[in-house]
Design a protein around this motif. Structure first.
Motif, PDB file in Angstrom:
ATOM      1  N   LEU A 272       0.828  -1.211   0.000  1.00  0.00           N
ATOM      2  CA  LEU A 272       0.000   0.000   0.000  1.00  0.00           C
ATOM      3  C   LEU A 272       0.862   1.261   0.000  1.00  0.00           C
ATOM      4  O   LEU A 272       0.608   2.209  -0.759  1.00  0.00           O
ATOM      5  CB  LEU A 272      -0.906   0.008   1.236  1.00  0.00           C
ATOM      6  N   ALA A 276       0.561   3.970  -3.016  1.00  0.00           N
ATOM      7  CA  ALA A 276      -0.246   5.175  -2.761  1.00  0.00           C
ATOM      8  C   ALA A 276       0.578   6.450  -2.913  1.00  0.00           C
ATOM      9  O   ALA A 276       1.766   6.484  -2.588  1.00  0.00           O
ATOM     10  CB  ALA A 276      -0.861   5.107  -1.372  1.00  0.00           C
ATOM     11  N   ARG A 277      -0.070   7.482  -3.359  1.00  0.00           N
ATOM     12  CA  ARG A 277       0.554   8.793  -3.517  1.00  0.00           C
ATOM     13  C   ARG A 277      -0.407   9.874  -3.010  1.00  0.00           C
ATOM     14  O   ARG A 277      -1.608   9.658  -2.925  1.00  0.00           O
ATOM     15  CB  ARG A 277       0.888   9.081  -4.989  1.00  0.00           C
ATOM     16  N   THR A 279      -2.892  12.333  -1.426  1.00  0.00           N
ATOM     17  CA  THR A 279      -3.920  12.232  -0.386  1.00  0.00           C
ATOM     18  C   THR A 279      -4.129  10.788   0.053  1.00  0.00           C
ATOM     19  O   THR A 279      -4.307  10.510   1.245  1.00  0.00           O
ATOM     20  CB  THR A 279      -5.251  12.807  -0.903  1.00  0.00           C
ATOM     21  N   GLU A 280      -4.087   9.854  -0.905  1.00  0.00           N
ATOM     22  CA  GLU A 280      -4.302   8.454  -0.560  1.00  0.00           C
ATOM     23  C   GLU A 280      -3.194   7.938   0.354  1.00  0.00           C
ATOM     24  O   GLU A 280      -3.469   7.201   1.305  1.00  0.00           O
ATOM     25  CB  GLU A 280      -4.378   7.617  -1.839  1.00  0.00           C
ATOM     26  N   ARG A 281      -1.966   8.337   0.078  1.00  0.00           N
ATOM     27  CA  ARG A 281      -0.879   7.896   0.950  1.00  0.00           C
ATOM     28  C   ARG A 281      -1.046   8.464   2.349  1.00  0.00           C
ATOM     29  O   ARG A 281      -0.781   7.785   3.345  1.00  0.00           O
ATOM     30  CB  ARG A 281       0.473   8.292   0.368  1.00  0.00           C
ATOM     31  N   VAL A 284      -3.443   6.382   4.337  1.00  0.00           N
ATOM     32  CA  VAL A 284      -2.806   5.149   4.812  1.00  0.00           C
ATOM     33  C   VAL A 284      -1.862   5.453   5.965  1.00  0.00           C
ATOM     34  O   VAL A 284      -1.881   4.768   7.002  1.00  0.00           O
ATOM     35  CB  VAL A 284      -2.044   4.448   3.664  1.00  0.00           C
ATOM     36  N   VAL A 301      -9.196   2.638   3.624  1.00  0.00           N
ATOM     37  CA  VAL A 301      -7.880   2.133   3.205  1.00  0.00           C
ATOM     38  C   VAL A 301      -8.058   0.929   2.289  1.00  0.00           C
ATOM     39  O   VAL A 301      -7.345   0.789   1.283  1.00  0.00           O
ATOM     40  CB  VAL A 301      -7.019   1.779   4.438  1.00  0.00           C
ATOM     41  N   ILE A 304      -8.892   2.122  -1.107  1.00  0.00           N
ATOM     42  CA  ILE A 304      -7.690   2.636  -1.777  1.00  0.00           C
ATOM     43  C   ILE A 304      -6.879   1.477  -2.346  1.00  0.00           C
ATOM     44  O   ILE A 304      -6.426   1.524  -3.497  1.00  0.00           O
ATOM     45  CB  ILE A 304      -6.840   3.472  -0.794  1.00  0.00           C
ATOM     46  N   GLY A 305      -6.690   0.443  -1.516  1.00  0.00           N
ATOM     47  CA  GLY A 305      -5.928  -0.716  -1.971  1.00  0.00           C
ATOM     48  C   GLY A 305      -6.561  -1.386  -3.181  1.00  0.00           C
ATOM     49  O   GLY A 305      -5.860  -1.788  -4.122  1.00  0.00           O
ATOM     50  N   ARG A 307      -8.613   0.091  -5.368  1.00  0.00           N
ATOM     51  CA  ARG A 307      -8.546   1.008  -6.501  1.00  0.00           C
ATOM     52  C   ARG A 307      -7.156   1.011  -7.145  1.00  0.00           C
ATOM     53  O   ARG A 307      -7.014   1.110  -8.366  1.00  0.00           O
ATOM     54  CB  ARG A 307      -8.918   2.422  -6.039  1.00  0.00           C
ATOM     55  N   LEU A 308      -6.123   0.874  -6.314  1.00  0.00           N
ATOM     56  CA  LEU A 308      -4.755   0.872  -6.832  1.00  0.00           C
ATOM     57  C   LEU A 308      -4.287  -0.505  -7.289  1.00  0.00           C
ATOM     58  O   LEU A 308      -3.159  -0.664  -7.752  1.00  0.00           O
ATOM     59  CB  LEU A 308      -3.800   1.401  -5.748  1.00  0.00           C
TER      60      LEU A 308
END
Length: 356
Positions: A272, A276-277, A279-281, A284, A301, A304-305, A307-308
């Motif tokens: 993760l 992630a970069r 805002t998403e990072r 996390v 979270v 996000i995982g 989606r990425l």
């Protein structure tokens, strides 16, 4: 897994449950304790409850199938070895839940939280009793081998396997905690922790014990057994880490997101952070190590995982390791019994497809 194997595995589980129940039924009479002690029976009750509450018993299945690599005849010593394996597992669960402050295990209260509920005004005693309960399970895992009705040399060899497996597991637990104090964690660190923490007692020890019980010295084959166990252990640890975020809490018998709350650099968390970069990072990173991280944040979270593509990438990686393990097991065919080898070819894929 084939229907034939599933039926065999179910038979192992039924037989072992009866053996485990009998062990705990007689333990109170074989374990010497002062007559006044009420904490000792309480400890045995909690160990029994946790031990019999569930679990896949896959280590017991591995043990029996390891013996079947050599023979399909009945093998003395498998019951004692199975008890030893599962008591070592009980030890690990008790201490894991203490280290992580886990409230639930196998759909019920952890031993630590059970003690806290029983002794709410004595938190240090609850902590100490939990440590000692885990220690007792560890001691019993060795004692059942030393007390087994087997040749002395075989008893010693089996006890050595289990004590080495226990020591390797403790080193794995230590380095698992150490990992989270370090900076960026690379893949080899994760693999080494999984090897020590999971593979050596969950896969390698049952293989060695099953072969020993069946009259075969595992030492000449140790390199390939270790390599196979390491790959299966990595698959299993990756699946555990994956399920901790992407799994179903009802199936798992415990809440998801524990690794996030504990700030653990698990396989999932590391991937993760790599993916992630912006805002998403930050989402996390803010969740990581927050003991009060809410289910809603864990769900964010997880989204996000997904989606990425972290969950899908981990699935692909687990399958690559599983195929390597499968190929190693296939190399055993000229030496050992084909139907048992076929089981060990299937184990790696099972380990990445399970849902709890």
């Amino acid at each position: 897994m084939s229907e034939q194997f599933a039926a065999r595995a179910a038979g192992y589980e039924r037989h072992f449950r009866a053996v485990f129940e009998e062990f705990f039924a007689t333990l109170g009479t074989t374990l010497e304790a002062p007559a006044f002690s009420r904490f000792t029976p309480e400890c045995l009750e909690l160990l029994r409850d946790l031990s019999l509450r569930g679990g896949k018993r896959m280590r017991v299945v591995l043990l029996h199938e390891a013996a079947r690599l050599v023979t399909d005849a009945p093998v003395d010593g498998l019951d004692a070895a199975a008890l030893s394996i599962e008591l070592l597992q009980t030890h690990g669960l008790v201490h894991d839940d203490l280290i992580d402050d886990g409230a639930t295990r196998r759909g019920g209260p952890s031993t630590y939280h059970a003690y806290r509920a029983r002794h709410p005004d004595h938190p240090r005693a609850a902590l100490g009793l939990t440590v000692l309960a885990g220690d007792l399970a560890l001691a019993l895992s060795v004692r059942v081998l030393l007390d087994a009705d087997l040749p002395a040399a075989l008893r010693r060899a089996m006890a050595e396997v289990q004590t080495r497996a226990a020591a390797d597991t403790f080193v794995g637990q230590i380095t698992d905690l150490e990992r989270d104090f370090a900076g960026p964690v690379d893949e080899e660190v994760l693999h080494q922790v999984a090897d020590h923490k999971t593979a050596r007692y969950s896969v390698l020890a049952p293989l060695r014990l099953g072969l020993l019980a069946a009259g075969t010295d595992p030492a000449p084959h140790d390199g390939e057994l270790r390599a196979y166990a390491r790959l299966v252990g990595i698959c299993g640890q990756m699946r555990d880490d994956h399920l901790d975020l992407f799994g179903d809490a009802a199936r798992l018998g415990k809440p998801t997101g524990a690794d996030l709350r504990e700030g653990r650099r698990s396989y999932t968390v590391v991937r993760l952070l790599e993916a992630a970069r912006g805002t998403e990072r930050r989402v996390v990173e803010d969740a990581l190590g927050d003991p009060h991280c809410t289910p809603e944040t864990v769900a964010a979270v997880r989204e996000i995982g997904e989606r990425l593509g972290v969950d899908a990438a981990m699935e692909r990686e687990m399958r690559r390791h599983a195929e390597r393990a499968r190929a190693l097991a296939a190399g055993w065919r000229p030496r050992w019994r084909a139907d048992a080898v076929a089981f060990f070819e299937d184990v790696p894929l099972w380990s990445v497809e399970r849902t709890r």
